[in-house]
Design a protein around this motif. Structure first.
Motif, PDB file in Angstrom:
ATOM      1  N   ALA A   1      41.498  37.587  41.739  1.00  0.00           N
ATOM      2  CA  ALA A   1      40.593  37.450  43.304  1.00  0.00           C
ATOM      3  C   ALA A   1      38.647  37.326  43.124  1.00  0.00           C
ATOM      4  CB  ALA A   1      40.646  38.929  43.720  1.00  0.00           C
ATOM      5  N   PHE A   2      38.433  37.755  41.604  1.00  0.00           N
ATOM      6  CA  PHE A   2      37.376  37.926  41.923  1.00  0.00           C
ATOM      7  C   PHE A   2      35.946  36.323  41.512  1.00  0.00           C
ATOM      8  CE2 PHE A   2      33.863  36.373  38.474  1.00  0.00           C
ATOM      9  CZ  PHE A   2      33.154  37.331  38.599  1.00  0.00           C
ATOM     10  N   ALA A   3      37.907  35.016  41.406  1.00  0.00           N
ATOM     11  CA  ALA A   3      36.991  33.754  40.853  1.00  0.00           C
ATOM     12  C   ALA A   3      36.977  33.303  42.087  1.00  0.00           C
ATOM     13  CB  ALA A   3      38.059  33.156  40.313  1.00  0.00           C
ATOM     14  N   VAL A   4      38.299  33.868  43.206  1.00  0.00           N
ATOM     15  CA  VAL A   4      38.407  33.639  44.723  1.00  0.00           C
ATOM     16  C   VAL A   4      36.726  33.715  45.204  1.00  0.00           C
ATOM     17  CG1 VAL A   4      39.003  33.378  47.073  1.00  0.00           C
ATOM     18  CG2 VAL A   4      40.763  33.060  44.784  1.00  0.00           C
ATOM     19  N   SER A   5      36.793  35.300  45.169  1.00  0.00           N
ATOM     20  CA  SER A   5      35.463  36.170  45.731  1.00  0.00           C
ATOM     21  C   SER A   5      34.397  34.860  45.272  1.00  0.00           C
ATOM     22  CB  SER A   5      35.619  37.275  45.464  1.00  0.00           C
ATOM     23  OG  SER A   5      36.541  38.242  45.955  1.00  0.00           O
ATOM     24  N   VAL A   6      34.001  34.543  44.107  1.00  0.00           N
ATOM     25  CA  VAL A   6      33.030  34.064  44.018  1.00  0.00           C
ATOM     26  C   VAL A   6      32.908  32.473  44.559  1.00  0.00           C
ATOM     27  CG1 VAL A   6      31.810  32.906  41.829  1.00  0.00           C
ATOM     28  CG2 VAL A   6      32.585  35.200  41.441  1.00  0.00           C
TER      29      VAL A   6
ATOM     30  N   SER B   1      35.682  42.042  42.806  1.00  0.00           N
ATOM     31  CA  SER B   1      35.906  41.218  44.150  1.00  0.00           C
ATOM     32  C   SER B   1      34.738  41.406  45.153  1.00  0.00           C
ATOM     33  CB  SER B   1      37.458  41.173  45.578  1.00  0.00           C
ATOM     34  OG  SER B   1      38.205  41.510  44.801  1.00  0.00           O
ATOM     35  N   PHE B   2      34.320  42.567  45.487  1.00  0.00           N
ATOM     36  CA  PHE B   2      33.347  42.330  46.491  1.00  0.00           C
ATOM     37  C   PHE B   2      32.003  42.199  46.136  1.00  0.00           C
ATOM     38  CE2 PHE B   2      29.292  45.832  47.048  1.00  0.00           C
ATOM     39  CZ  PHE B   2      29.921  45.452  48.443  1.00  0.00           C
ATOM     40  N   VAL B   3      31.750  42.396  44.513  1.00  0.00           N
ATOM     41  CA  VAL B   3      30.370  42.038  43.145  1.00  0.00           C
ATOM     42  C   VAL B   3      30.651  40.496  43.295  1.00  0.00           C
ATOM     43  CG1 VAL B   3      29.422  42.169  40.909  1.00  0.00           C
ATOM     44  CG2 VAL B   3      30.262  43.920  42.545  1.00  0.00           C
ATOM     45  N   GLY B   4      31.804  40.088  43.398  1.00  0.00           N
ATOM     46  CA  GLY B   4      31.947  38.619  42.734  1.00  0.00           C
ATOM     47  C   GLY B   4      32.023  37.727  44.213  1.00  0.00           C
ATOM     48  N   TYR B   5      31.975  37.957  45.127  1.00  0.00           N
ATOM     49  CA  TYR B   5      31.230  37.583  46.771  1.00  0.00           C
ATOM     50  C   TYR B   5      29.573  37.440  46.102  1.00  0.00           C
ATOM     51  CZ  TYR B   5      30.658  35.706  51.200  1.00  0.00           C
ATOM     52  OH  TYR B   5      29.641  35.349  52.505  1.00  0.00           O
ATOM     53  N   PHE B   6      28.751  38.276  45.526  1.00  0.00           N
ATOM     54  CA  PHE B   6      27.495  38.452  46.460  1.00  0.00           C
ATOM     55  C   PHE B   6      26.611  37.548  44.438  1.00  0.00           C
ATOM     56  CE2 PHE B   6      28.166  42.233  48.283  1.00  0.00           C
ATOM     57  CZ  PHE B   6      26.717  41.936  49.451  1.00  0.00           C
TER      58      PHE B   6
ATOM     59  N   LYS C   1      35.774  30.564  34.284  1.00  0.00           N
ATOM     60  CA  LYS C   1      35.842  31.013  33.661  1.00  0.00           C
ATOM     61  C   LYS C   1      36.488  32.511  33.921  1.00  0.00           C
ATOM     62  CE  LYS C   1      31.999  28.854  31.746  1.00  0.00           C
ATOM     63  NZ  LYS C   1      31.833  28.231  32.484  1.00  0.00           N
ATOM     64  N   ALA C   2      36.624  33.220  34.986  1.00  0.00           N
ATOM     65  CA  ALA C   2      37.205  34.891  34.904  1.00  0.00           C
ATOM     66  C   ALA C   2      38.105  34.391  35.004  1.00  0.00           C
ATOM     67  CB  ALA C   2      36.443  35.313  36.468  1.00  0.00           C
ATOM     68  N   GLN C   3      38.964  33.314  35.220  1.00  0.00           N
ATOM     69  CA  GLN C   3      40.497  32.939  35.567  1.00  0.00           C
ATOM     70  C   GLN C   3      41.118  33.118  33.809  1.00  0.00           C
ATOM     71  OE1 GLN C   3      41.869  29.515  37.098  1.00  0.00           O
ATOM     72  NE2 GLN C   3      43.898  30.426  38.020  1.00  0.00           N
ATOM     73  N   ILE C   4      40.487  32.711  33.951  1.00  0.00           N
ATOM     74  CA  ILE C   4      40.794  32.130  31.839  1.00  0.00           C
ATOM     75  C   ILE C   4      40.951  33.316  30.764  1.00  0.00           C
ATOM     76  CG2 ILE C   4      39.466  31.172  29.145  1.00  0.00           C
ATOM     77  CD1 ILE C   4      39.093  28.871  31.117  1.00  0.00           C
ATOM     78  N   LEU C   5      39.702  34.315  31.298  1.00  0.00           N
ATOM     79  CA  LEU C   5      39.192  35.718  30.274  1.00  0.00           C
ATOM     80  C   LEU C   5      40.400  36.617  31.119  1.00  0.00           C
ATOM     81  CD1 LEU C   5      37.665  37.526  29.524  1.00  0.00           C
ATOM     82  CD2 LEU C   5      36.232  38.177  31.461  1.00  0.00           C
ATOM     83  N   GLY C   6      41.355  36.646  32.347  1.00  0.00           N
ATOM     84  CA  GLY C   6      41.911  37.542  33.118  1.00  0.00           C
ATOM     85  C   GLY C   6      43.303  36.847  31.722  1.00  0.00           C
ATOM     86  N   GLY C   7      43.382  35.617  31.624  1.00  0.00           N
ATOM     87  CA  GLY C   7      44.976  34.818  31.224  1.00  0.00           C
ATOM     88  C   GLY C   7      44.435  35.630  30.104  1.00  0.00           C
TER      89      GLY C   7
ATOM     90  N   CYS D   1      36.402  40.575  52.076  1.00  0.00           N
ATOM     91  CA  CYS D   1      37.355  40.339  50.646  1.00  0.00           C
ATOM     92  C   CYS D   1      37.593  41.209  49.326  1.00  0.00           C
ATOM     93  CB  CYS D   1      36.441  39.414  49.191  1.00  0.00           C
ATOM     94  SG  CYS D   1      35.393  37.834  49.843  1.00  0.00           S
ATOM     95  N   GLY D   2      36.722  42.557  49.248  1.00  0.00           N
ATOM     96  CA  GLY D   2      36.818  43.503  48.532  1.00  0.00           C
ATOM     97  C   GLY D   2      38.180  44.349  49.011  1.00  0.00           C
ATOM     98  N   LEU D   3      38.173  44.549  50.435  1.00  0.00           N
ATOM     99  CA  LEU D   3      39.479  45.511  50.847  1.00  0.00           C
ATOM    100  C   LEU D   3      40.848  44.631  50.486  1.00  0.00           C
ATOM    101  CD1 LEU D   3      37.506  46.351  54.233  1.00  0.00           C
ATOM    102  CD2 LEU D   3      38.392  47.797  52.098  1.00  0.00           C
ATOM    103  N   CYS D   4      40.708  43.384  51.604  1.00  0.00           N
ATOM    104  CA  CYS D   4      41.701  42.567  52.030  1.00  0.00           C
ATOM    105  C   CYS D   4      42.371  41.971  50.096  1.00  0.00           C
ATOM    106  CB  CYS D   4      41.365  41.433  52.152  1.00  0.00           C
ATOM    107  SG  CYS D   4      42.960  40.512  52.294  1.00  0.00           S
ATOM    108  N   PHE D   5      41.438  42.235  48.420  1.00  0.00           N
ATOM    109  CA  PHE D   5      42.351  41.155  47.795  1.00  0.00           C
ATOM    110  C   PHE D   5      42.888  42.640  46.935  1.00  0.00           C
ATOM    111  CE2 PHE D   5      39.071  37.916  47.604  1.00  0.00           C
ATOM    112  CZ  PHE D   5      39.787  37.247  48.687  1.00  0.00           C
ATOM    113  N   GLY D   6      41.333  43.748  47.652  1.00  0.00           N
ATOM    114  CA  GLY D   6      42.374  45.032  46.722  1.00  0.00           C
ATOM    115  C   GLY D   6      43.883  45.382  47.551  1.00  0.00           C
TER     116      GLY D   6
END
Length: 200
Positions: free
Chosen positions: A30-35, A160-165, A177-183, A52-57
């Motif tokens: 969700a963070f990566a998509v928000s970015v 997600s909220f912070v990721g958008y900004f 890179k966020a997706q790699i970290l999450g994995g 983004c934050g509300l929907c993904f959360g």
């Protein structure tokens, strides 16, 4: 974090730190998509970041709950192999995130013309589907799903909220890179649960 929340979430099988790492790993998609959303749209920043934050959360909180309900249906059959289930599911999810992140490390799709409710809902499902399987593992581990789902929802909202900004400023630097970290995080949690149940 209140002590009561620690006990409510942890039960006998998962402490708050492990749950936080699980929520962190799940929120990375969700963070990566928000970015990416932030990089591509760059307008109505506060409104779009909140959306983004509300929907993904909400999706990340709902999917483990659904998975938990499915898992509880077969609880009597999986109690003795709960650690194998958690290890396999988290390992598979984490491995998939890791491989996808490495394969697409130099790519950042930017074909978004504007954030619509329909687009956010599709993104919400896509980024939270893995949490369905995590919910099954929660059922096997007897985690308090109400508190856990709420916790995951809040963590995902924040990232997600912070990721958008972040996307509006530094999106091209982050790529996947966020997706790699999450994995990596989810694989590590699966190993931790397996080792604790097998040897301790």
């Amino acid at each position: 974090v209140p002590v009561g929340l620690f006990h409510a979430i942890g039960g006998n099988c998962m402490d708050l730190f492990t749950l936080f790492l699980t929520a962190l790993g799940l929120s990375m998609d969700a963070f990566a998509v928000s970015v990416t959303n932030g990089l591509c749209t760059r307008k109505s920043k506060l409104k779009s970041a909140l959306a983004c934050g509300l929907c993904f959360g909400l999706y990340q909180g709902a999917m483990p709950t659904i998975g938990f309900a499915l898992g509880k249906t077969f609880a009597s059959l999986i109690t003795s192999i709960d650690h194998y289930i958690a290890f396999i599911l988290l390992g598979f999810i984490g491995g998939k995130m890791l491989i996808d992140g490495i394969k697409n490390e130099d790519e950042l799709s930017c074909d978004i013309k504007g954030l619509t409710l329909g687009l956010l809902m599709v993104q919400g499902v896509a980024t939270s589907i893995d949490a369905l399987a995590v919910g099954v593992s929660f059922a096997a581990l007897s985690v308090n799903i109400v508190s856990a789902a709420a916790f995951i929802c809040c963590v995902t909202f924040a990232f997600s909220f912070v990721g958008y900004f972040i996307g509006t400023k530094f999106g091209t630097m982050l790529n996947n890179k966020a997706q790699i970290l999450g994995g990596v995080i989810l694989i590590g949690i699966g190993i931790k649960i397996f080792v604790e149940h097998m040897f301790f």
